[in-house]
Scaffold this motif. Sequence first.
Motif, PDB file in Angstrom:
ATOM      1  N   CYS A  30      48.474 -19.081 -58.957  1.00  0.00           N
ATOM      2  CA  CYS A  30      49.896 -18.713 -58.899  1.00  0.00           C
ATOM      3  C   CYS A  30      50.020 -17.238 -59.240  1.00  0.00           C
ATOM      4  CB  CYS A  30      50.717 -19.550 -59.883  1.00  0.00           C
ATOM      5  SG  CYS A  30      52.481 -19.153 -59.774  1.00  0.00           S
ATOM      6  N   TYR A  32      52.718 -15.803 -60.438  1.00  0.00           N
ATOM      7  CA  TYR A  32      53.656 -15.600 -61.551  1.00  0.00           C
ATOM      8  C   TYR A  32      53.021 -15.997 -62.881  1.00  0.00           C
ATOM      9  CZ  TYR A  32      57.460 -15.435 -58.027  1.00  0.00           C
ATOM     10  OH  TYR A  32      58.269 -15.127 -56.970  1.00  0.00           O
ATOM     11  N   ARG A  33      53.700 -15.617 -63.945  1.00  0.00           N
ATOM     12  CA  ARG A  33      53.240 -15.964 -65.299  1.00  0.00           C
ATOM     13  C   ARG A  33      54.435 -16.441 -66.132  1.00  0.00           C
ATOM     14  NH1 ARG A  33      49.357 -16.101 -62.850  1.00  0.00           N
ATOM     15  NH2 ARG A  33      47.382 -14.986 -63.093  1.00  0.00           N
ATOM     16  N   CYS A  34      55.191 -17.375 -65.604  1.00  0.00           N
ATOM     17  CA  CYS A  34      56.372 -17.885 -66.312  1.00  0.00           C
ATOM     18  C   CYS A  34      55.925 -18.356 -67.709  1.00  0.00           C
ATOM     19  CB  CYS A  34      56.994 -19.054 -65.564  1.00  0.00           C
ATOM     20  SG  CYS A  34      57.295 -18.720 -63.818  1.00  0.00           S
ATOM     21  N   TRP A  36      57.114 -20.253 -69.816  1.00  0.00           N
ATOM     22  CA  TRP A  36      57.466 -21.641 -70.086  1.00  0.00           C
ATOM     23  C   TRP A  36      56.759 -22.601 -69.140  1.00  0.00           C
ATOM     24  CZ3 TRP A  36      59.646 -22.820 -65.474  1.00  0.00           C
ATOM     25  CH2 TRP A  36      60.153 -21.735 -64.752  1.00  0.00           C
ATOM     26  N   CYS A  37      55.866 -22.081 -68.280  1.00  0.00           N
ATOM     27  CA  CYS A  37      55.154 -22.911 -67.291  1.00  0.00           C
ATOM     28  C   CYS A  37      54.350 -24.008 -67.985  1.00  0.00           C
ATOM     29  CB  CYS A  37      54.208 -22.013 -66.500  1.00  0.00           C
ATOM     30  SG  CYS A  37      53.133 -22.920 -65.368  1.00  0.00           S
ATOM     31  N   VAL A  43      47.569 -22.430 -62.879  1.00  0.00           N
ATOM     32  CA  VAL A  43      47.866 -21.004 -62.694  1.00  0.00           C
ATOM     33  C   VAL A  43      46.580 -20.181 -62.839  1.00  0.00           C
ATOM     34  CG1 VAL A  43      49.102 -19.028 -63.701  1.00  0.00           C
ATOM     35  CG2 VAL A  43      50.257 -21.236 -63.451  1.00  0.00           C
ATOM     36  N   GLY A  75      50.825 -25.030 -59.475  1.00  0.00           N
ATOM     37  CA  GLY A  75      50.623 -23.660 -59.014  1.00  0.00           C
ATOM     38  C   GLY A  75      51.558 -23.275 -57.879  1.00  0.00           C
ATOM     39  N   ASN A 103      57.197 -21.055 -54.724  1.00  0.00           N
ATOM     40  CA  ASN A 103      58.034 -20.183 -55.557  1.00  0.00           C
ATOM     41  C   ASN A 103      58.608 -19.004 -54.776  1.00  0.00           C
ATOM     42  OD1 ASN A 103      56.002 -18.213 -55.390  1.00  0.00           O
ATOM     43  ND2 ASN A 103      55.048 -18.857 -57.309  1.00  0.00           N
ATOM     44  N   LYS A 125      64.541 -18.834 -59.344  1.00  0.00           N
ATOM     45  CA  LYS A 125      64.366 -18.931 -60.792  1.00  0.00           C
ATOM     46  C   LYS A 125      65.398 -18.153 -61.590  1.00  0.00           C
ATOM     47  CE  LYS A 125      59.391 -19.740 -60.576  1.00  0.00           C
ATOM     48  NZ  LYS A 125      59.235 -20.988 -61.312  1.00  0.00           N
TER      49      LYS A 125
HETATM   50  S1  SF4 Z   1      56.217 -22.307 -63.422  1.00  0.00           S
HETATM   51 FE1  SF4 Z   1      55.482 -22.406 -61.305  1.00  0.00          FE
HETATM   52  S2  SF4 Z   1      55.781 -20.318 -60.574  1.00  0.00           S
HETATM   53 FE2  SF4 Z   1      55.841 -20.189 -62.798  1.00  0.00          FE
HETATM   54  S3  SF4 Z   1      53.720 -19.722 -63.422  1.00  0.00           S
HETATM   55 FE3  SF4 Z   1      53.963 -21.962 -63.456  1.00  0.00          FE
HETATM   56  S4  SF4 Z   1      53.258 -22.655 -61.463  1.00  0.00           S
HETATM   57 FE4  SF4 Z   1      53.649 -20.454 -61.300  1.00  0.00          FE
END
Ligand code: SF4
Length: 256
Positions: A30, A32-34, A36-37, A43, A75, A103, A125
């Motif tokens: 992935c 991104y590095r959310c 809260w993921c 990822v 991911g 995403n 998001k």
């Molecule tokens: S929540 Fe989704 S978009 Fe965000 S880091 Fe995790 S897998 Fe990636």
Amino acid sequence: MSKINFAGIVDHSTIDYPEKLSAVVYLCGCPYRCPWCQNAELVFNEGNCKPIGIDRIIDQLNENFLIQAVCVTGGEPLMQKETIELLRGIKSETDLLLKIDTNGYFPERLKEVLPLLDFFTTDVKAPLSERYGEVVGLPDRWEKIVDRVERTLNILKKWNHQKEARTTIVPDMIDKKEEIIEIAKLVDDVGFTLYTLQQFRAERTLDPEYEKIQSPSPELMRELGRAAKEHLPKTKVQIVTQQNGFEEIRCKEGEI
Ligand code: SF4
């Protein structure tokens, strides 16, 4: 056939494809590095992630006689270019309805796979501003991210099939009515048929600090759902919480 970085298949799900029993294919990686993921292993290509032949995934789906659909998720499924080959294979070698959860970061790959899909879910998001970078944990790259998400939304405007937008409600990160209204206006503009607000859960988060945070209450989720619904008269709006599962939000208060 090529190999793809894959974490596993859930054979039977009733919540990943509307009104159908589906399998769910989990792919790794992935951009991104959310913070809260809850899928940190996917990822970072860790845990169960390993390369596997695309034909083996398709064989496993064909051996599953109960399902009517398949959802390819991550991911971020479009992170790997081999996903295009996987989706083509599923379409040509199975009878399954096909959906991906993405995403929105890969508009060019999305354009290639859209003709193969029966249903589509994308995250929206945050509002399309520097807030997007904050929410996905990459504040310095917000302009590039917003540009790509905007391109994805513009492609989806012209796609006249069932399509879902989804926002995760995370306390003190993305939980303000004004921002949900801003997102709802985008959802309306693109013509999404479904908008889902999902409740953040404080389990195995990418940033461990988020494990100390309480999930938003069902009351707050409903309040935000109603705020969104006021701007989405033609779109089905739903919330999903651990406490009550899916709940549709209707136009007038008290009609949930
Ligand atoms: S929540 Fe989704 S978009 Fe965000 S880091 Fe995790 S897998 Fe990636």
